[in-house]
Scaffold this motif. Sequence first.
Motif, PDB file in Angstrom:
ATOM      1  N   SER A  11      39.052  -0.115  48.778  1.00 22.76           N
ATOM      2  CA  SER A  11      39.615  -1.456  48.847  1.00 22.76           C
ATOM      3  C   SER A  11      38.583  -2.493  48.441  1.00 22.76           C
ATOM      4  CB  SER A  11      40.128  -1.758  50.250  1.00 22.76           C
ATOM      5  OG  SER A  11      39.058  -1.833  51.150  1.00 22.76           O
ATOM      6  N   SER A  12      39.096  -3.644  48.008  1.00 22.68           N
ATOM      7  CA  SER A  12      38.265  -4.765  47.612  1.00 22.68           C
ATOM      8  C   SER A  12      38.940  -6.040  48.077  1.00 22.68           C
ATOM      9  CB  SER A  12      38.097  -4.790  46.094  1.00 22.68           C
ATOM     10  OG  SER A  12      37.419  -5.958  45.663  1.00 22.68           O
ATOM     11  N   SER A  13      38.139  -7.078  48.262  1.00 20.62           N
ATOM     12  CA  SER A  13      38.713  -8.375  48.592  1.00 20.62           C
ATOM     13  C   SER A  13      38.079  -9.443  47.719  1.00 20.62           C
ATOM     14  CB  SER A  13      38.505  -8.708  50.064  1.00 20.62           C
ATOM     15  OG  SER A  13      37.134  -8.908  50.321  1.00 20.62           O
ATOM     16  N   LEU A  14      38.888 -10.449  47.414  1.00 23.10           N
ATOM     17  CA  LEU A  14      38.434 -11.610  46.664  1.00 23.10           C
ATOM     18  C   LEU A  14      38.610 -12.829  47.547  1.00 23.10           C
ATOM     19  CD1 LEU A  14      37.619 -13.176  44.043  1.00 23.10           C
ATOM     20  CD2 LEU A  14      40.054 -13.249  43.491  1.00 23.10           C
ATOM     21  N   LEU A  15      37.523 -13.533  47.785  1.00 23.90           N
ATOM     22  CA  LEU A  15      37.555 -14.755  48.585  1.00 23.90           C
ATOM     23  C   LEU A  15      37.270 -15.939  47.669  1.00 23.90           C
ATOM     24  CD1 LEU A  15      37.456 -16.418  51.268  1.00 23.90           C
ATOM     25  CD2 LEU A  15      35.009 -15.873  51.351  1.00 23.90           C
ATOM     26  N   ILE A  16      38.153 -16.919  47.699  1.00 22.40           N
ATOM     27  CA  ILE A  16      37.922 -18.174  46.984  1.00 22.40           C
ATOM     28  C   ILE A  16      37.685 -19.235  48.046  1.00 22.40           C
ATOM     29  CG2 ILE A  16      38.836 -19.868  45.353  1.00 22.40           C
ATOM     30  CD1 ILE A  16      40.740 -17.727  44.311  1.00 22.40           C
ATOM     31  N   THR A  17      36.529 -19.812  48.044  1.00 23.84           N
ATOM     32  CA  THR A  17      36.208 -20.817  49.055  1.00 23.84           C
ATOM     33  C   THR A  17      36.543 -22.216  48.544  1.00 23.84           C
ATOM     34  OG1 THR A  17      33.933 -21.004  48.253  1.00 23.84           O
ATOM     35  CG2 THR A  17      34.355 -19.410  50.014  1.00 23.84           C
ATOM     36  N   ALA A  18      36.828 -23.106  49.489  1.00 29.77           N
ATOM     37  CA  ALA A  18      37.108 -24.515  49.167  1.00 29.77           C
ATOM     38  C   ALA A  18      38.071 -24.614  47.989  1.00 29.77           C
ATOM     39  CB  ALA A  18      35.804 -25.245  48.856  1.00 29.77           C
ATOM     40  N   SER A  19      39.248 -24.051  48.150  1.00 31.95           N
ATOM     41  CA  SER A  19      40.196 -23.945  47.044  1.00 31.95           C
ATOM     42  C   SER A  19      40.600 -25.318  46.511  1.00 31.95           C
ATOM     43  CB  SER A  19      41.433 -23.171  47.492  1.00 31.95           C
ATOM     44  OG  SER A  19      42.098 -23.878  48.505  1.00 31.95           O
TER      45      SER A  19
ATOM     46  N   ARG B 186      32.338 -20.168  43.565  1.00 31.74           N
ATOM     47  CA  ARG B 186      33.122 -20.184  44.806  1.00 31.74           C
ATOM     48  C   ARG B 186      33.800 -18.844  45.082  1.00 31.74           C
ATOM     49  NH1 ARG B 186      37.446 -23.005  44.570  1.00 31.74           N
ATOM     50  NH2 ARG B 186      37.499 -23.328  42.309  1.00 31.74           N
ATOM     51  N   LEU B 187      33.515 -17.859  44.264  1.00 22.14           N
ATOM     52  CA  LEU B 187      34.125 -16.533  44.428  1.00 22.14           C
ATOM     53  C   LEU B 187      33.179 -15.582  45.129  1.00 22.14           C
ATOM     54  CD1 LEU B 187      35.622 -16.019  40.846  1.00 22.14           C
ATOM     55  CD2 LEU B 187      36.664 -17.142  42.811  1.00 22.14           C
ATOM     56  N   ARG B 188      33.754 -14.793  46.042  1.00 20.32           N
ATOM     57  CA  ARG B 188      32.988 -13.724  46.682  1.00 20.32           C
ATOM     58  C   ARG B 188      33.862 -12.488  46.674  1.00 20.32           C
ATOM     59  NH1 ARG B 188      33.182 -12.748  52.461  1.00 20.32           N
ATOM     60  NH2 ARG B 188      31.890 -10.948  52.950  1.00 20.32           N
TER      61      ARG B 188
ATOM     62  N   ILE C 113      35.231 -11.643  37.712  1.00 19.12           N
ATOM     63  CA  ILE C 113      34.049 -11.002  38.271  1.00 19.12           C
ATOM     64  C   ILE C 113      34.228  -9.492  38.231  1.00 19.12           C
ATOM     65  CG2 ILE C 113      34.885 -11.025  40.651  1.00 19.12           C
ATOM     66  CD1 ILE C 113      32.028 -11.963  41.465  1.00 19.12           C
ATOM     67  N   LEU C 114      33.134  -8.785  38.064  1.00 22.58           N
ATOM     68  CA  LEU C 114      33.129  -7.325  38.077  1.00 22.58           C
ATOM     69  C   LEU C 114      32.165  -6.857  39.154  1.00 22.58           C
ATOM     70  CD1 LEU C 114      32.812  -4.892  35.070  1.00 22.58           C
ATOM     71  CD2 LEU C 114      31.188  -4.738  36.951  1.00 22.58           C
ATOM     72  N   ILE C 115      32.596  -5.853  39.907  1.00 24.10           N
ATOM     73  CA  ILE C 115      31.719  -5.254  40.903  1.00 24.10           C
ATOM     74  C   ILE C 115      31.677  -3.759  40.645  1.00 24.10           C
ATOM     75  CG2 ILE C 115      33.582  -5.089  42.639  1.00 24.10           C
ATOM     76  CD1 ILE C 115      31.357  -5.694  44.770  1.00 24.10           C
ATOM     77  N   ARG C 116      30.485  -3.197  40.609  1.00 29.93           N
ATOM     78  CA  ARG C 116      30.327  -1.778  40.324  1.00 29.93           C
ATOM     79  C   ARG C 116      30.483  -0.965  41.597  1.00 29.93           C
ATOM     80  NH1 ARG C 116      28.654  -1.346  35.162  1.00 29.93           N
ATOM     81  NH2 ARG C 116      27.700  -3.191  34.246  1.00 29.93           N
ATOM     82  N   SER C 117      30.725   0.310  41.424  1.00 27.16           N
ATOM     83  CA  SER C 117      31.017   1.167  42.581  1.00 27.16           C
ATOM     84  C   SER C 117      29.832   1.282  43.533  1.00 27.16           C
ATOM     85  CB  SER C 117      31.446   2.559  42.114  1.00 27.16           C
ATOM     86  OG  SER C 117      30.427   3.154  41.340  1.00 27.16           O
ATOM     87  N   ASN C 118      28.618   1.002  43.061  1.00 23.81           N
ATOM     88  CA  ASN C 118      27.448   1.095  43.937  1.00 23.81           C
ATOM     89  C   ASN C 118      27.065  -0.255  44.547  1.00 23.81           C
ATOM     90  OD1 ASN C 118      26.511  -0.143  41.661  1.00 23.81           O
ATOM     91  ND2 ASN C 118      24.726   1.184  41.381  1.00 23.81           N
ATOM     92  N   GLU C 119      27.909  -1.259  44.321  1.00 22.62           N
ATOM     93  CA  GLU C 119      27.684  -2.576  44.906  1.00 22.62           C
ATOM     94  C   GLU C 119      28.670  -2.810  46.041  1.00 22.62           C
ATOM     95  OE1 GLU C 119      28.202  -4.710  41.145  1.00 22.62           O
ATOM     96  OE2 GLU C 119      26.071  -5.286  41.253  1.00 22.62           O
ATOM     97  N   ARG C 120      28.279  -3.618  47.005  1.00 24.16           N
ATOM     98  CA  ARG C 120      29.144  -3.889  48.153  1.00 24.16           C
ATOM     99  C   ARG C 120      29.655  -5.317  48.158  1.00 24.16           C
ATOM    100  NH1 ARG C 120      29.884   0.206  47.463  1.00 24.16           N
ATOM    101  NH2 ARG C 120      29.181   2.102  48.528  1.00 24.16           N
ATOM    102  N   GLU C 121      28.876  -6.224  47.551  1.00 24.18           N
ATOM    103  CA  GLU C 121      29.285  -7.620  47.565  1.00 24.18           C
ATOM    104  C   GLU C 121      28.710  -8.311  46.338  1.00 24.18           C
ATOM    105  OE1 GLU C 121      29.121  -9.507  51.409  1.00 24.18           O
ATOM    106  OE2 GLU C 121      28.430 -11.383  50.513  1.00 24.18           O
TER     107      GLU C 121
END
Lengths: 115, 111
Positions: free
Chosen positions: B71-79, B60-62, B47-55
């Motif tokens: 900082s950034s975080s990667l959440l994997i749900t229901a692993s 299953r990825l957030r 996944i790619l997130i641009r500097s003007n995006e927040r989420e």
Amino acid sequence: EAEVAQSPRYKITEKSQAVAFWCDPISGHATLYWYRQILGQGPELLVQFQDESVVDDSQLPKDRFSAERLKGVDSTLKIQPAELGDSAMYLCASRLGPGSSYEQYFGPGTRLTVT
Amino acid sequence: SQQGEEDPQALSIQEGENATMNCSYKTSINNLQWYRQNSGRGLVHLILIRSNEREKHSGRLRVTLDTSKKSSSLLITASRAADTASYFCATAPNNNNDMRFGAGTRLTVKP
């Protein structure tokens, strides 16, 4: 699905010998990268090509490493002479080019062991 | 030199649990990407997130991005057990297109 090809997958060589790795990027991808990944660490960029031109080789140890992409398609990375500290995974990646998606597509890598 | 740093270095969870990995970086960025690497293989873009995006979400990825905290975080749900891999964040500084990778988080999902 198009993939980045690399060969060989594994290479064992003695120190002071020469070794070469080959990469064939996804067709049409103008940008090609070589990375070195030491076990337990993230990839570190060695060299970046735009077509046949080197864009960034600031992290390439030029006394022993060389890279070329003569026709702007496939590429070769060479080490001569190899040293024990060169043991690592060498990854090739490609990307469409400037102005396109930033996503890079990686090959399976070449695992180099220097003895 | 590496730009991002992932935290934790290693994470072990049970199947079905959520996994959260964090990435901190040093310079202003154009975008931030997350990649997965299975043992002995190449990296796969997640996944790619641009500097003007927040989420941003993808299956299953957030991914979240806080540019004020770099900082950034990667959440994997229901692993799932198949999520077992190393996860790397990569940043593209504003002044060029080169990506810099962190050292990665080694995720183990136990069945």
